[in-house]
Write a protein that holds these residues in place. Structure first.
Motif, PDB file in Angstrom:
ATOM      1  N   TRP A  23       0.600  -0.895   0.446  1.00 54.03           N
ATOM      2  CA  TRP A  23       0.463  -0.187  -0.485  1.00 54.03           C
ATOM      3  C   TRP A  23       1.423   0.910  -0.166  1.00 54.03           C
ATOM      4  CZ3 TRP A  23       0.294   2.927   4.525  1.00 54.03           C
ATOM      5  CH2 TRP A  23       1.109   1.666   5.454  1.00 54.03           C
ATOM      6  N   PRO A  24       1.684   1.504   0.668  1.00 55.71           N
ATOM      7  CA  PRO A  24       2.717   2.643   0.936  1.00 55.71           C
ATOM      8  C   PRO A  24       3.661   3.149  -0.639  1.00 55.71           C
ATOM      9  CG  PRO A  24       3.655   1.457   2.694  1.00 55.71           C
ATOM     10  CD  PRO A  24       2.509   0.392   1.635  1.00 55.71           C
ATOM     11  N   PHE A  25       3.368   2.269  -1.840  1.00 57.22           N
ATOM     12  CA  PHE A  25       3.988   2.138  -2.515  1.00 57.22           C
ATOM     13  C   PHE A  25       3.605   1.779  -4.278  1.00 57.22           C
ATOM     14  CE2 PHE A  25       7.488   1.958   0.149  1.00 57.22           C
ATOM     15  CZ  PHE A  25       7.291   0.986   0.876  1.00 57.22           C
ATOM     16  N   VAL A  29       4.056   8.632  -3.798  1.00 61.68           N
ATOM     17  CA  VAL A  29       4.603   9.600  -2.702  1.00 61.68           C
ATOM     18  C   VAL A  29       3.657  10.687  -2.930  1.00 61.68           C
ATOM     19  CG1 VAL A  29       5.051  10.610  -1.068  1.00 61.68           C
ATOM     20  CG2 VAL A  29       6.054   8.592  -1.604  1.00 61.68           C
ATOM     21  N   GLN A  33       0.849  16.128   0.844  1.00 60.48           N
ATOM     22  CA  GLN A  33       0.734  15.084   1.862  1.00 60.48           C
ATOM     23  C   GLN A  33       1.934  15.559   2.890  1.00 60.48           C
ATOM     24  OE1 GLN A  33      -1.156  11.625   0.766  1.00 60.48           O
ATOM     25  NE2 GLN A  33      -2.227  11.325   2.914  1.00 60.48           N
ATOM     26  N   PHE A  34       2.861  14.847   1.820  1.00 59.55           N
ATOM     27  CA  PHE A  34       4.273  15.063   2.244  1.00 59.55           C
ATOM     28  C   PHE A  34       5.903  16.146   2.038  1.00 59.55           C
ATOM     29  CE2 PHE A  34       3.791  11.056   4.870  1.00 59.55           C
ATOM     30  CZ  PHE A  34       2.391  10.460   3.896  1.00 59.55           C
ATOM     31  N   TYR A  37       8.951  15.741   1.345  1.00 60.36           N
ATOM     32  CA  TYR A  37       9.379  14.819   0.580  1.00 60.36           C
ATOM     33  C   TYR A  37      10.448  14.610  -0.342  1.00 60.36           C
ATOM     34  CZ  TYR A  37       9.474   9.739  -0.834  1.00 60.36           C
ATOM     35  OH  TYR A  37       9.659   8.428  -1.826  1.00 60.36           O
ATOM     36  N   PHE A  79      13.530   8.337   4.767  1.00 64.15           N
ATOM     37  CA  PHE A  79      12.180   8.461   4.616  1.00 64.15           C
ATOM     38  C   PHE A  79      11.608   8.217   6.342  1.00 64.15           C
ATOM     39  CE2 PHE A  79      10.372  13.308   3.851  1.00 64.15           C
ATOM     40  CZ  PHE A  79       8.758  12.580   4.446  1.00 64.15           C
ATOM     41  N   ASN A  80      11.282   7.940   6.292  1.00 64.92           N
ATOM     42  CA  ASN A  80      10.576   6.676   7.174  1.00 64.92           C
ATOM     43  C   ASN A  80      11.388   5.857   8.267  1.00 64.92           C
ATOM     44  OD1 ASN A  80       8.605   6.817   5.977  1.00 64.92           O
ATOM     45  ND2 ASN A  80       9.520   5.980   3.864  1.00 64.92           N
ATOM     46  N   VAL A  86       5.191   2.974   7.360  1.00 66.68           N
ATOM     47  CA  VAL A  86       5.615   3.125   6.258  1.00 66.68           C
ATOM     48  C   VAL A  86       7.088   1.898   5.918  1.00 66.68           C
ATOM     49  CG1 VAL A  86       6.104   4.193   4.000  1.00 66.68           C
ATOM     50  CG2 VAL A  86       4.433   4.383   5.193  1.00 66.68           C
TER      51      VAL A  86
HETATM   52  C1  LIG Z   1       6.554   4.845   0.571  1.00 65.43           C
HETATM   53  C2  LIG Z   1       6.639   6.461   1.508  1.00 65.43           C
HETATM   54  N1  LIG Z   1       7.151   7.169   2.192  1.00 65.43           N
HETATM   55  C3  LIG Z   1       7.314   7.785   2.570  1.00 65.43           C
HETATM   56  C4  LIG Z   1       5.995   8.859   3.138  1.00 65.43           C
HETATM   57  C5  LIG Z   1       4.451   8.249   2.547  1.00 65.43           C
HETATM   58  C6  LIG Z   1       5.158   7.117   1.603  1.00 65.43           C
HETATM   59  N2  LIG Z   1       3.404   6.244   1.482  1.00 65.43           N
HETATM   60  C7  LIG Z   1       2.855   6.967   1.636  1.00 65.43           C
HETATM   61  C8  LIG Z   1       1.353   6.777   0.442  1.00 65.43           C
HETATM   62  C9  LIG Z   1       0.288   6.582   0.242  1.00 65.43           C
HETATM   63  C10 LIG Z   1      -0.849   6.240   1.054  1.00 65.43           C
HETATM   64  S1  LIG Z   1       0.894   6.908   3.255  1.00 65.43           S
HETATM   65  O1  LIG Z   1       0.843   8.039   2.687  1.00 65.43           O
HETATM   66  O2  LIG Z   1      -0.254   6.101   3.520  1.00 65.43           O
HETATM   67  C11 LIG Z   1       2.265   6.211   2.940  1.00 65.43           C
END
Ligand SMILES: Cc1ncccc1N[C@H]1CCCS(=O)(=O)C1
Length: 105
Positions: A23-25, A29, A33-34, A37, A79-80, A86
């Motif tokens: 799901w995160p991939f 991104v 939202q980030f 990033y 990043f995580n 994630v």
């Molecule tokens: C792979 C990754 N690296 C860093 C930040 C976010 C993510 N993935 C996001 C993709 C959309 C759903 S989420 O927002 O929960 C997670």
């Protein structure tokens, strides 16, 4: 057929996309939202981008394909936090990918 054809790449990508922890991939991104990033990750990569590159004939070798998967996983570790949802999904997906990749002769 070419001894190193890309068919196994399609097969592995099918399995990665279907993985419970994909799901995160699945999509790039969302930088709204980030917002940090793009600053931290210079070369974003995700499974939908890899699928498009594979379909468009961008990858000339299996190793080109593998390099984008590894980039995706390195971005995730960069990043995580390891113990974040994630981060944990990324480690799980990388372990799965590495094991399937090793099965290819
Ligand atoms: C792979 C990754 N690296 C860093 C930040 C976010 C993510 N993935 C996001 C993709 C959309 C759903 S989420 O927002 O929960 C997670």
């Amino acid at each position: 057929a070419k001894e190193k054809d890309l068919a196994p790449c399609r097969e592995i990508l099918d399995q990665l996309e279907a993985h419970d922890e994909a799901w995160p991939f699945l999509l790039p991104v969302n930088t709204k939202q980030f917002p940090t990033y793009k600053k931290i990750i210079r070369s974003p990569m995700d499974l939908s981008t890899i699928r498009k590159k594979l379909n468009d004939g961008i990858y000339k070798t299996r190793d080109d394909f593998c390099a984008d998967l590894q980039l995706m996983f390195v971005n995730c570790v960069t990043f995580n936090e390891d113990d974040s949802p994630v981060g944990k999904a990324g480690h799980s997906m990388k372990t799965f990918f590495d094991s399937r990749w090793a099965e290819l002769i």
